[in-house]
Design a protein around this motif. Structure first.
Motif, mmCIF file in Angstrom:
data_model
loop_
_atom_site.group_PDB
_atom_site.id
_atom_site.type_symbol
_atom_site.label_atom_id
_atom_site.label_comp_id
_atom_site.label_asym_id
_atom_site.label_seq_id
_atom_site.Cartn_x
_atom_site.Cartn_y
_atom_site.Cartn_z
ATOM 1 N N CYS A 5 -60.491 -15.603 -33.150
ATOM 2 C CA CYS A 5 -59.794 -16.510 -32.198
ATOM 3 C C CYS A 5 -59.292 -17.763 -33.051
ATOM 4 O O CYS A 5 -60.011 -18.456 -33.696
ATOM 5 C CB CYS A 5 -60.799 -17.145 -31.014
ATOM 6 S SG CYS A 5 -60.284 -18.142 -29.920
ATOM 7 N N THR A 36 -50.863 -15.435 -26.203
ATOM 8 C CA THR A 36 -50.658 -16.216 -25.364
ATOM 9 C C THR A 36 -49.806 -17.457 -25.771
ATOM 10 O O THR A 36 -49.859 -17.748 -26.822
ATOM 11 C CB THR A 36 -51.739 -16.664 -24.387
ATOM 12 O OG1 THR A 36 -51.260 -17.264 -23.186
ATOM 13 C CG2 THR A 36 -52.676 -17.598 -25.096
ATOM 14 N N VAL A 38 -49.034 -21.132 -25.206
ATOM 15 C CA VAL A 38 -49.811 -22.478 -24.377
ATOM 16 C C VAL A 38 -48.912 -23.701 -24.554
ATOM 17 O O VAL A 38 -48.382 -23.865 -25.676
ATOM 18 C CB VAL A 38 -51.200 -22.623 -24.970
ATOM 19 C CG1 VAL A 38 -52.264 -21.385 -24.317
ATOM 20 C CG2 VAL A 38 -51.429 -22.844 -26.421
ATOM 21 N N ASN A 53 -60.301 -14.586 -24.426
ATOM 22 C CA ASN A 53 -60.118 -14.806 -22.902
ATOM 23 C C ASN A 53 -60.969 -15.834 -22.338
ATOM 24 O O ASN A 53 -60.359 -16.843 -21.582
ATOM 25 C CB ASN A 53 -60.622 -13.701 -22.124
ATOM 26 C CG ASN A 53 -59.810 -13.555 -20.869
ATOM 27 O OD1 ASN A 53 -58.696 -13.974 -20.318
ATOM 28 N ND2 ASN A 53 -60.070 -12.589 -20.072
ATOM 29 N N LEU A 56 -59.193 -19.183 -23.128
ATOM 30 C CA LEU A 56 -58.170 -19.523 -22.459
ATOM 31 C C LEU A 56 -59.007 -20.121 -20.867
ATOM 32 O O LEU A 56 -58.070 -20.945 -20.401
ATOM 33 C CB LEU A 56 -57.496 -18.068 -21.896
ATOM 34 C CG LEU A 56 -56.073 -17.835 -21.435
ATOM 35 C CD1 LEU A 56 -55.015 -18.775 -22.079
ATOM 36 C CD2 LEU A 56 -55.730 -16.547 -21.210
ATOM 37 N N ARG A 57 -59.896 -19.543 -20.491
ATOM 38 C CA ARG A 57 -60.712 -20.062 -19.248
ATOM 39 C C ARG A 57 -61.006 -21.444 -19.780
ATOM 40 O O ARG A 57 -60.918 -22.561 -18.903
ATOM 41 C CB ARG A 57 -61.848 -19.266 -18.910
ATOM 42 C CG ARG A 57 -61.307 -17.881 -18.514
ATOM 43 C CD ARG A 57 -62.421 -17.059 -18.060
ATOM 44 N NE ARG A 57 -63.131 -17.742 -16.987
ATOM 45 C CZ ARG A 57 -64.384 -17.710 -16.470
ATOM 46 N NH1 ARG A 57 -65.181 -17.079 -17.383
ATOM 47 N NH2 ARG A 57 -64.887 -18.092 -15.632
ATOM 48 N N LEU A 59 -59.384 -23.631 -21.698
ATOM 49 C CA LEU A 59 -58.065 -24.203 -21.599
ATOM 50 C C LEU A 59 -57.843 -24.904 -20.270
ATOM 51 O O LEU A 59 -57.458 -26.136 -20.050
ATOM 52 C CB LEU A 59 -56.967 -23.564 -22.458
ATOM 53 C CG LEU A 59 -56.882 -23.393 -23.778
ATOM 54 C CD1 LEU A 59 -55.726 -22.692 -24.138
ATOM 55 C CD2 LEU A 59 -56.864 -24.738 -24.660
ATOM 56 N N ASP A 60 -58.167 -23.815 -19.285
ATOM 57 C CA ASP A 60 -57.740 -24.330 -17.936
ATOM 58 C C ASP A 60 -59.031 -25.213 -17.493
ATOM 59 O O ASP A 60 -58.411 -26.157 -16.677
ATOM 60 C CB ASP A 60 -57.851 -22.871 -17.120
ATOM 61 C CG ASP A 60 -56.746 -22.192 -17.261
ATOM 62 O OD1 ASP A 60 -55.766 -22.406 -17.608
ATOM 63 O OD2 ASP A 60 -56.735 -20.832 -16.964
#
Length: 97
Positions: A5, A36, A38, A53, A56-57, A59-60
């Motif tokens: 990652c 992805t 961003v 993944n 990514l969560r 980041l949200d």
């Protein structure tokens, strides 16, 4: 291409498959990597990154790429993410001055 990652540095882990008769054979647990795009609010542009993944969560949850990059340690970031982090820091310092 590395199976790592770009934001968290998570890579493959090693473990065992354990059969019913308790025979252990080596296996690898691969991270769930997704390619992805961003968006960086400070720089006003988007970047294509290969992240997990779970990242990514994160980041949200944290509110975007910039806060996550600024809090991340330099050792875990990929060279591309480190370059983005330096650009974000420079832009924020320029805006503050």
């Amino acid at each position: 291409m590395s199976r790592r990652c770009e934001l968290t540095g998570v890579g493959p882990m090693v473990g065992h498959n354990v059969s019913h008769s308790n025979i252990k054979t080596k296996r690898r647990f691969m991270p769930n990597l997704v390619s992805t795009t961003v968006q960086s609010e400070a720089l006003g542009q988007s970047f294509s990154l290969r992240i997990t993944n779970a990242a990514l969560r994160t980041l949200d949850f944290k509110g975007g790429l910039d806060p996550v990059l600024l809090k991340a340690r330099d050792e875990v970031l990929s060279p591309r993410a480190l370059k983005i982090k330096r650009q974000v820091k420079a832009k924020l310092a320029e805006q503050a001055a």
